[in-house]
Design an enzyme around this catalytic site. Structure first.
Site, PDB file in Angstrom:
ATOM      1  N   ASP A  44      -9.089  13.115  12.622  1.00 27.18           N
ATOM      2  CA  ASP A  44      -7.934  13.480  11.798  1.00 27.18           C
ATOM      3  C   ASP A  44      -8.335  14.577  10.816  1.00 27.18           C
ATOM      4  OD1 ASP A  44      -5.229  12.966  10.515  1.00 27.18           O
ATOM      5  OD2 ASP A  44      -6.579  12.699   8.812  1.00 27.18           O
ATOM      6  N   TYR A  49      -7.126  20.949   4.611  1.00 29.00           N
ATOM      7  CA  TYR A  49      -8.528  20.579   4.367  1.00 29.00           C
ATOM      8  C   TYR A  49      -9.473  21.777   4.537  1.00 29.00           C
ATOM      9  CZ  TYR A  49      -6.818  15.753   5.056  1.00 29.00           C
ATOM     10  OH  TYR A  49      -6.122  14.577   4.996  1.00 29.00           O
ATOM     11  N   LYS A  74      -2.447  18.344  10.519  1.00 27.27           N
ATOM     12  CA  LYS A  74      -1.238  18.260   9.692  1.00 27.27           C
ATOM     13  C   LYS A  74      -0.809  19.647   9.243  1.00 27.27           C
ATOM     14  CE  LYS A  74      -3.388  14.129   7.724  1.00 27.27           C
ATOM     15  NZ  LYS A  74      -4.805  14.482   7.669  1.00 27.27           N
ATOM     16  N   HIS A 107       2.423  16.943   6.545  1.00 26.34           N
ATOM     17  CA  HIS A 107       1.468  16.339   5.605  1.00 26.34           C
ATOM     18  C   HIS A 107       2.149  15.570   4.461  1.00 26.34           C
ATOM     19  CE1 HIS A 107      -2.937  17.058   4.181  1.00 26.34           C
ATOM     20  NE2 HIS A 107      -2.494  15.922   3.677  1.00 26.34           N
TER      21      HIS A 107
HETATM   22  N1  LIG Z   1      -2.321  12.211   4.650  1.00 26.34           N
HETATM   23  C1  LIG Z   1      -2.872  12.249   3.459  1.00 26.34           C
HETATM   24  O1  LIG Z   1      -2.241  12.617   2.458  1.00 26.34           O
HETATM   25  C2  LIG Z   1      -4.311  11.841   3.319  1.00 26.34           C
HETATM   26  C3  LIG Z   1      -4.864  11.629   2.049  1.00 26.34           C
HETATM   27  C4  LIG Z   1      -6.198  11.231   1.968  1.00 26.34           C
HETATM   28  C5  LIG Z   1      -6.927  11.049   3.122  1.00 26.34           C
HETATM   29  N2  LIG Z   1      -6.369  11.285   4.355  1.00 26.34           N
HETATM   30  C6  LIG Z   1      -7.125  11.106   5.629  1.00 26.34           C
HETATM   31  O2  LIG Z   1      -7.704   9.820   5.636  1.00 26.34           O
HETATM   32  C7  LIG Z   1      -9.120   9.950   5.776  1.00 26.34           C
HETATM   33  C8  LIG Z   1      -9.848   8.837   5.060  1.00 26.34           C
HETATM   34  O3  LIG Z   1      -9.422   8.725   3.725  1.00 26.34           O
HETATM   35  P1  LIG Z   1     -10.341   9.116   2.477  1.00 26.34           P
HETATM   36  O4  LIG Z   1     -11.313  10.151   2.856  1.00 26.34           O
HETATM   37  O5  LIG Z   1      -9.379   9.389   1.394  1.00 26.34           O
HETATM   38  O6  LIG Z   1     -11.051   7.762   2.061  1.00 26.34           O
HETATM   39  P2  LIG Z   1     -11.960   6.655   2.780  1.00 26.34           P
HETATM   40  O7  LIG Z   1     -12.202   6.982   4.191  1.00 26.34           O
HETATM   41  O8  LIG Z   1     -11.336   5.358   2.434  1.00 26.34           O
HETATM   42  O9  LIG Z   1     -13.304   6.772   1.937  1.00 26.34           O
HETATM   43  C9  LIG Z   1     -14.090   7.926   1.984  1.00 26.34           C
HETATM   44  C10 LIG Z   1     -15.121   7.842   0.848  1.00 26.34           C
HETATM   45  O10 LIG Z   1     -15.933   6.698   1.043  1.00 26.34           O
HETATM   46  C11 LIG Z   1     -17.301   7.058   1.238  1.00 26.34           C
HETATM   47  N3  LIG Z   1     -17.757   6.162   2.318  1.00 26.34           N
HETATM   48  C12 LIG Z   1     -17.468   6.251   3.629  1.00 26.34           C
HETATM   49  N4  LIG Z   1     -17.964   5.202   4.303  1.00 26.34           N
HETATM   50  C13 LIG Z   1     -18.582   4.420   3.386  1.00 26.34           C
HETATM   51  C14 LIG Z   1     -19.272   3.199   3.468  1.00 26.34           C
HETATM   52  N5  LIG Z   1     -19.425   2.561   4.622  1.00 26.34           N
HETATM   53  N6  LIG Z   1     -19.787   2.678   2.311  1.00 26.34           N
HETATM   54  C15 LIG Z   1     -19.633   3.319   1.128  1.00 26.34           C
HETATM   55  N7  LIG Z   1     -18.958   4.486   0.988  1.00 26.34           N
HETATM   56  C16 LIG Z   1     -18.445   5.029   2.114  1.00 26.34           C
HETATM   57  C17 LIG Z   1     -17.270   8.519   1.588  1.00 26.34           C
HETATM   58  O11 LIG Z   1     -18.417   9.181   1.128  1.00 26.34           O
HETATM   59  P3  LIG Z   1     -19.497   9.822   2.159  1.00 26.34           P
HETATM   60  O12 LIG Z   1     -18.787  10.899   2.925  1.00 26.34           O
HETATM   61  O13 LIG Z   1     -20.548  10.351   1.244  1.00 26.34           O
HETATM   62  O14 LIG Z   1     -19.947   8.694   3.037  1.00 26.34           O
HETATM   63  C18 LIG Z   1     -16.045   9.006   0.796  1.00 26.34           C
HETATM   64  O15 LIG Z   1     -16.377   9.231  -0.570  1.00 26.34           O
HETATM   65  C19 LIG Z   1      -9.393  11.337   5.193  1.00 26.34           C
HETATM   66  O16 LIG Z   1     -10.660  11.836   5.517  1.00 26.34           O
HETATM   67  C20 LIG Z   1      -8.253  12.112   5.790  1.00 26.34           C
HETATM   68  O17 LIG Z   1      -8.504  12.388   7.162  1.00 26.34           O
HETATM   69  C21 LIG Z   1      -5.060  11.667   4.444  1.00 26.34           C
END
Ligand SMILES: NC(=O)c1ccc[n+]([C@@H]2O[C@H](COP(=O)([O-])OP(=O)(O)OC[C@H]3O[C@@H](n4cnc5c(N)ncnc54)[C@H](OP(=O)(O)O)[C@@H]3O)[C@@H](O)[C@H]2O)c1
Length: 296
Positions: A44, A49, A74, A107
């Site tokens: 995704d 981004y 998106k 998005h």
């Molecule tokens: N549509 C939207 O508006 C929207 C908004 C936000 C996100 N998204 C999508 O959703 C995806 C995931 O959401 P997100 O990036 O917001 O948050 P997430 O996946 O819930 O968390 C990511 C964070 O957690 C850390 N992390 C990952 N695995 C871990 C683990 N096993 N233990 C401890 N820390 C860990 C990562 O750091 P490290 O990289 O250093 O591991 C990063 O800081 C995004 O990448 C994006 O593709 C979409």
């Protein structure tokens, strides 16, 4: 629990995918290649981004067949409008280096310019009819936005990508998506927005350290991140955790050897604070959030 899910148009996708929000462009190819090596088959990304090129590079380096990978991106709000959104598709596939997208989503809704949002969605409908994308959808749409979209368009979105984690379960929206046959795709599935480094105050509560989640994780010999991902999948949601660390990329994929009990799922549901971490979808405007998306 199935490791694959079906969209409302029959297209199948993995229940667990890989996100790249905040992954620096120069690190994206390495992260995506590693994720594909570990076993993820859904990536995704988003025009906003700035790392679609890196995603494409990671896919090519993986050596996997294009058909074996589900590629999702998106359209950013600055590219909303019928012709603008058709062109946004060209920009995205140009950067990704693919001919067809598996899923293309809007998005954000633009509540104050909803006609423009509808024009953008009509462009997605055209891309779907032309076979340029296999499925279309939305992100951050609230129940009212979904109703207004469905009133004005023909294709029910296949996906609504929304904030869902134990501190913001988003129950009403999950129920709305379900009722309409829209798959909910959880962003910040392990609560990243509750602890992103460099965001917010030091007094933030991180889902990773939640005592209830720690207790459940300890009982299964797993981590709190793994427990949260299981919670999504066992409740029928798709989840797209992000990481740049090979260890955590592997950890987040290693969730298919344990099962949470109904009582454990219910106790995670009780952690909901009702407060979203992300921006209020009603408040998204081009004036405040618009920015130019470069050509491919
Ligand atoms: N549509 C939207 O508006 C929207 C908004 C936000 C996100 N998204 C999508 O959703 C995806 C995931 O959401 P997100 O990036 O917001 O948050 P997430 O996946 O819930 O968390 C990511 C964070 O957690 C850390 N992390 C990952 N695995 C871990 C683990 N096993 N233990 C401890 N820390 C860990 C990562 O750091 P490290 O990289 O250093 O591991 C990063 O800081 C995004 O990448 C994006 O593709 C979409």
């Amino acid at each position: 629990m199935s490791t694959d899910l079906s969209l409302n148009n029959g297209v199948r996708l993995p229940a667990l995918g890989f996100g790249v929000f905040q992954t620096p462009p120069e690190e994206t190819a390495v992260a995506v290649e590693e994720a594909l090596r570990v076993g993820y088959r859904l990536i995704d990304t988003a025009a906003a981004y700035g790392n679609e090129r890196g995603v494409g590079e990671g896919i090519r380096r993986s050596g996997l067949a294009r058909d074996d990978i589900f590629v999702e991106t998106k359209v950013w709000i600055s590219d909303y409008g019928y012709n603008e959104t058709l062109h946004a598709f060209e920009k995205a596939v140009g950067k990704l280096g693919v001919d067809q997208l598996d899923l293309l989503i809007l998005h954000q809704p633009l509540p104050s310019e909803f006609d423009l949002t509808i024009d953008a969605y009509r462009a997605l409908e055209t891309l779907l009819a032309d076979g340029k994308v296999r499925a279309i959808g939305v992100s951050n749409f609230l129940p009212d936005h979904l109703d207004r979209l469905l009133d004005a368009t023909t294709v029910v979105p296949a996906v609504n990508q929304i904030e869902v984690h134990p501190y913001f379960r988003n129950t009403e929206l999950l129920e709305k998506d379900d009722k309409l046959g829209i798959l909910s795709q959880a962003w910040s599935p392990i609560g990243g927005i509750t602890f992103y480094p460099g965001w917010g105050d030091d007094d933030r509560r991180s889902t990773l350290e939640d005592p209830t989640l720690v207790e459940i994780a300890t009982a299964h010999g797993k981590t709190t991140a793994q427990v949260m991902l299981r919670w999504h999948l066992q409740q029928g949601r798709q989840a797209i955790p992000k990481s740049v660390s090979p260890t955590r990329i592997a950890e987040n994929f290693d969730i298919f050897d344990f099962t949470l009990t109904d009582a454990e799922l219910a106790s995670i549901d009780t952690l909901d604070t009702g407060a979203r971490g992300g921006p209020e979808p009603e408040a998204i405007t081009r004036a405040a959030w618009g920015r130019e998306i470069p050509e491919a």
